[in-house]
Design a protein around this motif. Structure first.
Motif, PDB file in Angstrom:
ATOM      1  N   PRO A  13       0.457  -1.084  -0.013  1.00 31.27           N
ATOM      2  CA  PRO A  13      -0.156  -0.079  -0.500  1.00 31.27           C
ATOM      3  C   PRO A  13       0.924   1.319   0.235  1.00 31.27           C
ATOM      4  CG  PRO A  13      -0.943  -1.516   1.442  1.00 31.27           C
ATOM      5  CD  PRO A  13       0.268  -1.591   0.606  1.00 31.27           C
ATOM      6  N   ASP A  14       1.683   1.138   0.989  1.00 33.52           N
ATOM      7  CA  ASP A  14       3.185   2.388   0.783  1.00 33.52           C
ATOM      8  C   ASP A  14       3.504   3.198  -0.466  1.00 33.52           C
ATOM      9  OD1 ASP A  14       2.061   3.139   3.264  1.00 33.52           O
ATOM     10  OD2 ASP A  14       4.287   2.067   3.855  1.00 33.52           O
ATOM     11  N   PHE A  15       3.514   1.904  -1.173  1.00 34.55           N
ATOM     12  CA  PHE A  15       4.271   2.178  -2.336  1.00 34.55           C
ATOM     13  C   PHE A  15       3.115   2.537  -3.806  1.00 34.55           C
ATOM     14  CE2 PHE A  15       6.754   0.791  -6.678  1.00 34.55           C
ATOM     15  CZ  PHE A  15       7.723   1.469  -6.363  1.00 34.55           C
ATOM     16  N   GLN A  16       2.417   1.678  -3.398  1.00 35.83           N
ATOM     17  CA  GLN A  16       0.764   1.973  -4.522  1.00 35.83           C
ATOM     18  C   GLN A  16       0.963   3.753  -3.915  1.00 35.83           C
ATOM     19  OE1 GLN A  16      -2.218  -0.811  -3.912  1.00 35.83           O
ATOM     20  NE2 GLN A  16      -0.882  -2.016  -5.360  1.00 35.83           N
ATOM     21  N   ALA A  17       0.847   3.818  -3.001  1.00 34.10           N
ATOM     22  CA  ALA A  17       0.696   5.254  -2.741  1.00 34.10           C
ATOM     23  C   ALA A  17       1.326   6.400  -3.625  1.00 34.10           C
ATOM     24  CB  ALA A  17      -0.029   5.687  -0.884  1.00 34.10           C
ATOM     25  N   LEU A  18       2.762   6.079  -2.986  1.00 37.11           N
ATOM     26  CA  LEU A  18       3.540   7.083  -3.472  1.00 37.11           C
ATOM     27  C   LEU A  18       3.581   7.066  -5.243  1.00 37.11           C
ATOM     28  CD1 LEU A  18       5.873   8.663  -3.307  1.00 37.11           C
ATOM     29  CD2 LEU A  18       7.536   6.736  -3.038  1.00 37.11           C
ATOM     30  N   GLN A  19       3.226   5.708  -5.791  1.00 36.63           N
ATOM     31  CA  GLN A  19       2.990   5.304  -7.209  1.00 36.63           C
ATOM     32  C   GLN A  19       2.073   7.011  -7.240  1.00 36.63           C
ATOM     33  OE1 GLN A  19       2.703   1.116  -7.900  1.00 36.63           O
ATOM     34  NE2 GLN A  19       4.096   1.280  -9.152  1.00 36.63           N
ATOM     35  N   ILE A  20       1.218   6.520  -6.921  1.00 35.01           N
ATOM     36  CA  ILE A  20      -0.040   7.457  -6.950  1.00 35.01           C
ATOM     37  C   ILE A  20       0.051   9.017  -7.413  1.00 35.01           C
ATOM     38  CG2 ILE A  20      -2.558   8.435  -6.456  1.00 35.01           C
ATOM     39  CD1 ILE A  20      -3.275   5.428  -6.186  1.00 35.01           C
TER      40      ILE A  20
END
Ligand SMILES: C[S@@+](CC[C@H](N)C(=O)[O-])C[C@H]1O[C@@H](n2cnc3c(N)ncnc32)[C@H](O)[C@@H]1O
Length: 433
Positions: free
Chosen positions: A49-56
């Motif tokens: 989830p942390d990586f995806q939030a950063l990607q977004i």
């Protein structure tokens, strides 16, 4: 309304991009993941989830910078040819370029054309168009190899099925959108939608009649779980540990969700129901010996009064979004006898995507991903994704006594979980446990 970088200067955007790129590299280093490249051997990125939030966050900034740097005229110059880009991709899938190009080394344009069953001229032109979009490479003139983006579709048949079905029957249905909706601008359901206009049958009937595409659709759904990263949303979206007894999984298909929940919560049993006997028949094959006594399969339509009384909870996952409002009211009404016949406060769990209420400030890219799926529903089913208020209205229309007690995962994750109950408690109780 989504949160934006609307008033940011292009320099501030670029600085934000630099700062978030550094954070992304830190996260990759911390998880021992190599930095991404276009090489066919590039490592897969994390899906935390942390990586995806950063990607977004980063993707929103990159997109805004690109738009502002292009300006409207140049932007539309490229936007209006997306149809041709999509046609190129559709052809590459239909002529199986992704599986014919070898995973290592390269293939000549002549050999690729012969194996694909297409003339050499158009094979080369399609491949060179794809290469400009960062799919495949041409290491030597006339010889093609994979890069990280093209090989991803060779390596994973389920993801390839998801992409192919989207560029095949779904794209064809999309192309009928104007004609279908102009023909009947005030009706939207399974018989009044672009898919029906293109194929002359509702989508579930289409797959029943075309088993070769039904197989690809089933694989595509498994691919989507990997791409949308939503498999844990159901298990984490409700306090299953607090329940005792049997959970009825309505429209459960092959029962794959019940299997996952049964593995995570060994004290619970599951009764999978589905209207489609073929999908249901796949279920028992998924069961390991320890699950055989805890999961049952019954053919039942969720439009008929629910016959399983006294369940610990009733779950309906990713079904309401396939149906227009009037149909969803029928589904909710059919639940009433079972909830009246169960303990007051028995949870009715609607596990589906939840759209933000208009005016809510959220990440633009996050909202767009949800609106993509809403458009899938509009085109393929004449149905929709819904906000909590819209679910509440349909529940009340089905029976005034329905109350939404809780909403889990409303503003994160791919699927939300609405916890409703029927307020039929006696002696002044409100029906909750
Ligand atoms: C999108 S799938 C969701 C399957 C599963 N719940 C999941 O989350 O993966 C929708 C399911 O609804 C089922 N379905 C369609 N019409 C139905 C009906 N009238 N009664 C029960 N199930 C139905 C389909 O067969 C399919 O399995």
């Amino acid at each position: 309304m989504s949160s934006t970088t609307e008033n940011a200067s292009i320099l501030a955007l670029a600085e934000g991009i630099l700062s978030n790129t550094k954070s992304l590299i830190e996260q990759l280093n911390a998880s021992n993941t190599a930095l991404p490249t276009f090489s066919a051997t590039s490592q897969a990125l994390p899906t935390t989830p942390d990586f995806q939030a950063l990607q977004i966050r980063l993707k929103a900034q990159l997109e805004d910078l690109q738009l502002l740097v292009s300006g409207p005229a140049s932007f539309y110059r490229h936007f209006l040819v997306r149809g041709y880009e999509i046609a190129t991709f559709q052809l590459a899938l239909d002529f199986e370029f992704f599986t014919i190009v070898p995973s290592k080394g390269s293939i000549s344009v002549e050999d690729l054309a012969e194996q694909a069953g297409l003339d050499v001229d158009r094979t080369g032109r399609l491949m060179r168009m794809l290469i400009t979009q960062r799919f495949f490479t041409e290491p030597n003139p006339g010889f093609f190899s994979h890069n990280s983006f093209s090989i991803a579709l060779q390596k994973d048949e389920e993801i390839r099925s998801m992409v192919h079905f989207s560029f095949d029957e779904i794209l064809k249905a999309c192309a009928e959108s104007g004609a279908a909706i102009k023909a009947d601008p005030y009706n939207s359901d399974g018989l009044h939608c672009p898919f029906y206009k293109r194929f002359g049958v509702p989508i579930f009937d289409y797959y029943e009649k075309n088993p070769q595409y039904a197989g690809r659709f089933a694989k595509a759904m498994a691919g989507w779980v990997k791409m949308a990263n939503n498999s844990t949303d159901t298990a984490n979206g409700y306090s299953w540990a607090d329940l005792r007894g049997t959970v009825v999984d309505m429209g459960g298909g092959s029962g794959h969700v019940s299997v996952e929940l049964a593995q995570a919560f060994p004290h619970l049993s599951f009764a999978v129901q589905d209207g489609d006997g073929t999908m249901l028949a796949l279920g028992p094959k998924l069961l390991t010996p320890d699950l055989k006594d805890r999961i049952s399969f019954t053919q039942a339509s969720f439009f008929e009064p629910q016959k399983h009384l006294g369940a610990a909870a009733y779950l309906i996952r990713q079904c309401t979004h396939n149906w227009a409002d009037a149909d969803v009211v029928r589904i909710f009404k059919s639940m009433v006898p079972a909830l009246e016949g169960s303990a007051p406060g028995t949870p009715f769990l609607i596990n589906d995507m939840i759209l933000p209420e208009p005016g809510t400030t959220i990440e633009r890219i996050w909202e767009r991903e949800r609106r993509h799926v809403d458009m899938v529903m509009l085109v393929c089913y004449g149905s929709k994704e819904r906000t909590v208020k819209e679910f509440d209205k349909l529940l009340k229309e089905a029976d005034e006594r329905f109350v939404i007690k809780n909403v889990h995962n409303e503003d994160h994750g791919a699927l939300g979980m609405i916890e409703a109950y029927l307020n039929h408690g006696t002696n002044g109780t409100n029906g909750t446990h």
